[in-house]
Design an enzyme around this catalytic site. Structure first.
Site, PDB file in Angstrom:
ATOM      1  N   ASP A   1       0.842  -1.200   0.000  1.00 49.73           N
ATOM      2  CA  ASP A   1       0.000   0.000   0.000  1.00 49.73           C
ATOM      3  C   ASP A   1       0.876   1.249   0.000  1.00 49.73           C
ATOM      4  O   ASP A   1       1.608   1.497   0.946  1.00 49.73           O
ATOM      5  CB  ASP A   1      -0.894  -0.045   1.253  1.00 49.73           C
TER       6      ASP A   1
ATOM      7  N   ASP B   1      -1.848  -1.228  -3.938  1.00 43.69           N
ATOM      8  CA  ASP B   1      -2.129  -0.455  -5.149  1.00 43.69           C
ATOM      9  C   ASP B   1      -0.987  -0.569  -6.153  1.00 43.69           C
ATOM     10  O   ASP B   1       0.075  -1.128  -5.850  1.00 43.69           O
ATOM     11  CB  ASP B   1      -2.408   1.013  -4.783  1.00 43.69           C
TER      12      ASP B   1
ATOM     13  N   ASP C   1      -5.299 -10.346 -15.893  1.00 43.17           N
ATOM     14  CA  ASP C   1      -6.352 -11.312 -15.627  1.00 43.17           C
ATOM     15  C   ASP C   1      -7.552 -10.930 -16.489  1.00 43.17           C
ATOM     16  O   ASP C   1      -8.038  -9.800 -16.412  1.00 43.17           O
ATOM     17  CB  ASP C   1      -6.727 -11.233 -14.137  1.00 43.17           C
TER      18      ASP C   1
ATOM     19  N   ASP D   1      -9.721 -16.138 -16.945  1.00 44.68           N
ATOM     20  CA  ASP D   1     -10.472 -16.567 -15.769  1.00 44.68           C
ATOM     21  C   ASP D   1     -11.644 -17.479 -16.152  1.00 44.68           C
ATOM     22  O   ASP D   1     -12.393 -17.158 -17.075  1.00 44.68           O
ATOM     23  CB  ASP D   1     -11.016 -15.309 -15.073  1.00 44.68           C
TER      24      ASP D   1
ATOM     25  N   GLU E   1      -7.441 -20.678 -16.976  1.00 41.87           N
ATOM     26  CA  GLU E   1      -7.991 -21.376 -15.818  1.00 41.87           C
ATOM     27  C   GLU E   1      -9.093 -22.253 -16.381  1.00 41.87           C
ATOM     28  O   GLU E   1     -10.152 -21.760 -16.752  1.00 41.87           O
ATOM     29  CB  GLU E   1      -8.550 -20.389 -14.794  1.00 41.87           C
TER      30      GLU E   1
ATOM     31  N   HIS F   1      -4.550 -17.205  -5.378  1.00 40.60           N
ATOM     32  CA  HIS F   1      -5.423 -16.418  -4.507  1.00 40.60           C
ATOM     33  C   HIS F   1      -6.696 -17.151  -4.115  1.00 40.60           C
ATOM     34  O   HIS F   1      -7.499 -16.621  -3.355  1.00 40.60           O
ATOM     35  CB  HIS F   1      -5.783 -15.116  -5.227  1.00 40.60           C
ATOM     36  N   ASP F   2      -6.927 -18.351  -4.668  1.00 36.88           N
ATOM     37  CA  ASP F   2      -8.127 -19.120  -4.329  1.00 36.88           C
ATOM     38  C   ASP F   2      -7.812 -20.306  -3.415  1.00 36.88           C
ATOM     39  O   ASP F   2      -8.711 -21.063  -3.057  1.00 36.88           O
ATOM     40  CB  ASP F   2      -8.773 -19.694  -5.605  1.00 36.88           C
TER      41      ASP F   2
HETATM   42  C1  GLC Z   1     -11.822 -17.638 -10.779  1.00 38.03           C
HETATM   43  C2  GLC Z   1     -10.997 -16.758  -9.874  1.00 38.03           C
HETATM   44  C3  GLC Z   1     -11.727 -16.560  -8.587  1.00 38.03           C
HETATM   45  C4  GLC Z   1     -13.048 -15.890  -8.905  1.00 38.03           C
HETATM   46  C5  GLC Z   1     -13.846 -16.650  -9.969  1.00 38.03           C
HETATM   47  C6  GLC Z   1     -14.951 -15.827 -10.526  1.00 38.03           C
HETATM   48  O1  GLC Z   1     -11.984 -18.914 -10.286  1.00 38.03           O
HETATM   49  O2  GLC Z   1      -9.721 -17.306  -9.683  1.00 38.03           O
HETATM   50  O3  GLC Z   1     -11.004 -15.809  -7.661  1.00 38.03           O
HETATM   51  O4  GLC Z   1     -13.811 -15.799  -7.726  1.00 38.03           O
HETATM   52  O5  GLC Z   1     -13.042 -17.035 -11.053  1.00 38.03           O
HETATM   53  O6  GLC Z   1     -14.493 -14.847 -11.416  1.00 38.03           O
HETATM   54 CA    CA Z   2      -3.493   2.079  -1.236  1.00 39.80          CA
END
Ligand code: GLC
Ligand code: CA
Length: 566
Positions: free
Chosen positions: A29, A37, A106, A208, A265, A338-339
């Protein structure tokens, strides 16, 4: 165009790359609002360069109401205020490029936010020009949703619109309506937007949830035994026939015309279909495959009823994807994102620096392009929140309520979902031992893991024996050893419950990777040609000096050793 990161001739630049994933909300940050950011990321580019990475995948930074932390996009061509401006993003791309680092964005095109102007217009009237840009259906006679599909984040996948008396489809939350890919105008608008990004000189995309874009042609109810009468949408409508035609068009109209790296993905792609998705005849360069990280998940996807698993299962899952991707193309390697929960907390019994190095050794010398998720290079761990109110993630809250509805007490429900919560990976990056782990000087949007005092960048950069320096060394080995880059993969000791060993071979050369995932000393046998080879130690996580003899095959608890054999 040839990218700067290439070191080996005639090699696709991204095969030789190391990717680093940044979750922007939690990285750094720069303006004291408790939220990471773009300017913050820019100030940390030298840290990433020193680590040895060459590609950054950044999670969504587009304008968004943030119900799913940016995966609900309301404007694809504007940067979300909290992350900065388009100028910041352009500087980020430029500054990264100066360091031979390429940015992959992404790309979320299965759905938009319900606040995207396309959806606002679609929703306005039944005869709106954009009505057909999303998926609308009449209610059943009794007013119920059109069918029994369950959305990924819980409840029916259909949301009723009281103004126009119809339901719209959402694979994820009701704030994430699905685009109608059957409509050529929708596809045209998406391609135009993607080309806008390509023209900025980015290094590629992570697509995604891409295997959801084609819906099942038959929208009738599906049989289920579930008490709520619903069927997970991943079982009902994923990777449907006809999807490849859409994906090839996407490629032809956009990234196929650029020298960029694409990763999909792509849940739901069976191994025999792999060559249609990646490789020379395929669409993308690589895909994320989840068998090894979802090893504890049952089909219904309930986090709170995990499956028991063993190291043998884990090894098989990894070996299997190495084999398939060797045949059909190239592997995207990952243990975290991140999941997912933190890998050391999931795959290692005694979490600590040595065991983190064991996991890193096994992982980073596999065949493919590795992804390192922010903090993985420090051995960051899961967080242990004491109350459900500490969690932010939409999926975690849903799983918690499912567990309660299934009869678990709040205490047990919290304990169980805590192990798999997506927030484990989303706590702020641990930069130093100062307040808020040096992530911000303002209280962060999500609590910092209290172990930041021991696990942080400043301490690990200063300590040559740290997990961070071990990652650097492994990356260096990867970048300079052609066996690691090109070599075939062969799993050794497939049935051993604690030793994860494999060899890589290329042009008469072999690299032998041996790791002990247990707290016990282990003796074992390897094929004779290995035993009597001349061996040179490439890396090990314990003090070890016996450079050129591996005849004595024994590993100490949580020991990792790698040899080059001749
Ligand atoms: C993918 C992303 C996840 C998101 C989902 C919906 O699985 O990695 O974080 O919640 O798509 O876009
Ligand atoms: Ca910030």
């Amino acid at each position: 165009m040839i990218r700067g990161a290439i070191t080996i001739a005639n090699q696709l630049w991204w095969k030789n790359a190391i990717c680093y994933q940044i979750y922007p909300k939690s990285f750094y940050d720069s303006n004291s609002d408790g939220i990471g950011d773009l300017k913050g990321i820019i100030t940390k580019l030298d840290y990433l360069k020193d680590l040895g990475i060459s590609i950054i995948w950044i999670n969504p930074v587009y304008k968004s109401p943030m119900v799913d932390n940016g995966y609900d996009i309301s404007d694809y061509e504007t940067i979300h205020d909290q992350y900065g401006t388009m100028t910041d993003l352009d500087i980020f791309i430029k500054e990264a490029k100066k360091r031979d680092i390429y940015i992959i964005m992404d790309m979320v095109i299965n759905h938009t936010s319900d606040e995207h102007p396309w959806f606002v217009e679609s929703r306005a009237h039944k005869d709106s020009l954009k009505r057909d840009w999303y998926i609308w259906r009449d209610p059943k006679d009794d007013g119920a949703p059109p069918n029994n599909w369950r959305s990924v984040f819980g409840g029916s996948a259909w949301e009723y619109d009281a103004e126009t008396y119809q339901y719209y489809l959402h694979v994820f939350s009701k704030k994430q309506p699905d685009l109608n890919w059957e409509n050529p105008e929708v596809r045209k608008a998406i391609y135009k937007m993607i080309n806008f990004w390509l023209n900025k000189g980015i290094g590629g995309f992570r697509f995604d949830a891409i295997t959801f874009i084609k819906k099942r042609s038959d929208f009738s109810d599906l049989p289920t035994t579930s008490p709520d009468g619903l069927v997970p949408i991943a079982k009902a409508s994923l990777n449907q026939p006809g999807i490849l035609q859409l994906l090839h068009e996407l490629k032809e109209q956009t990234f196929g015309n650029y020298d960029v790296f694409t990763v999909a993905e792509a849940p739901g792609v069976a191994s025999h279909e792999r060559s249609k998705f990646i490789g020379e005849q395929g669409v993308f360069d690589v895909l994320f495959e989840f068998n090894h990280v979802n090893i504890y998940l049952r089909e219904e996807g309930k986090w709170y009823e995990p499956m028991p698993w063993t190291l043998v299962d884990f090894k098989k899952a990894i070996a299997n994807s190495q084999k398939i991707d060797n045949m059909d193309g190239w592997c995207a390697l990952f243990l975290e994102n991140h999941d997912l929960p933190r890998s050391v907390s999931t795959f290692i019994k005694n979490v600590g620096p040595n065991s983190a190095k064991v996991l890193a050794t096994m992982y980073l010398l596999l065949r493919g392009t590795p992804f390192i998720y922010q903090g993985q290079e420090l051995g960051m761990t899961n967080i242990d929140f004491s109350s459900i109110t500490n969690y932010d993630d939409i999926a975690t809250l849903d799983q918690y309520h499912l567990a309660l509805a299934d009869g678990y007490t709040p205490k047990v429900a919290l304990e169980r979902i805590g192990k798999f919560s997506r927030d484990n990976a989303r706590t702020p990056m641990q930069w130093n031992a100062g307040k808020y782990a040096g992530f911000s000087d303002h209280e962060p949007w999500l609590e910092v893991n209290p172990n930041y005092v021991e696990i942080n960048v400043a301490q690990q950069v200063a300590d040559l024996k740290s997990v961070y320096h071990y990652y650097r060394k492994l990356i260096e080995i990867r970048n300079t050893n052609d066996v690691i880059l090109h070599g075939d993969f062969e799993l050794l000791l497939p049935d051993d419950q604690t030793v994860f060993a494999y060899r890589r071979t290329f042009n008469e050369k072999t690299v032998l990777v041996m790791t002990n995932f247990s707290e016990f000393r282990r003796k074992f046998h390897l094929p004779v040609e290995i035993k009597y080879s001349k061996a040179q130690l490439l890396i090990s996580n314990l003090e070890f000096s016996d450079d050129d003899c591996i005849q004595y095959l024994e590993l100490q608890p949580f020991e990792a050793r790698v040899y080059e054999l001749r």
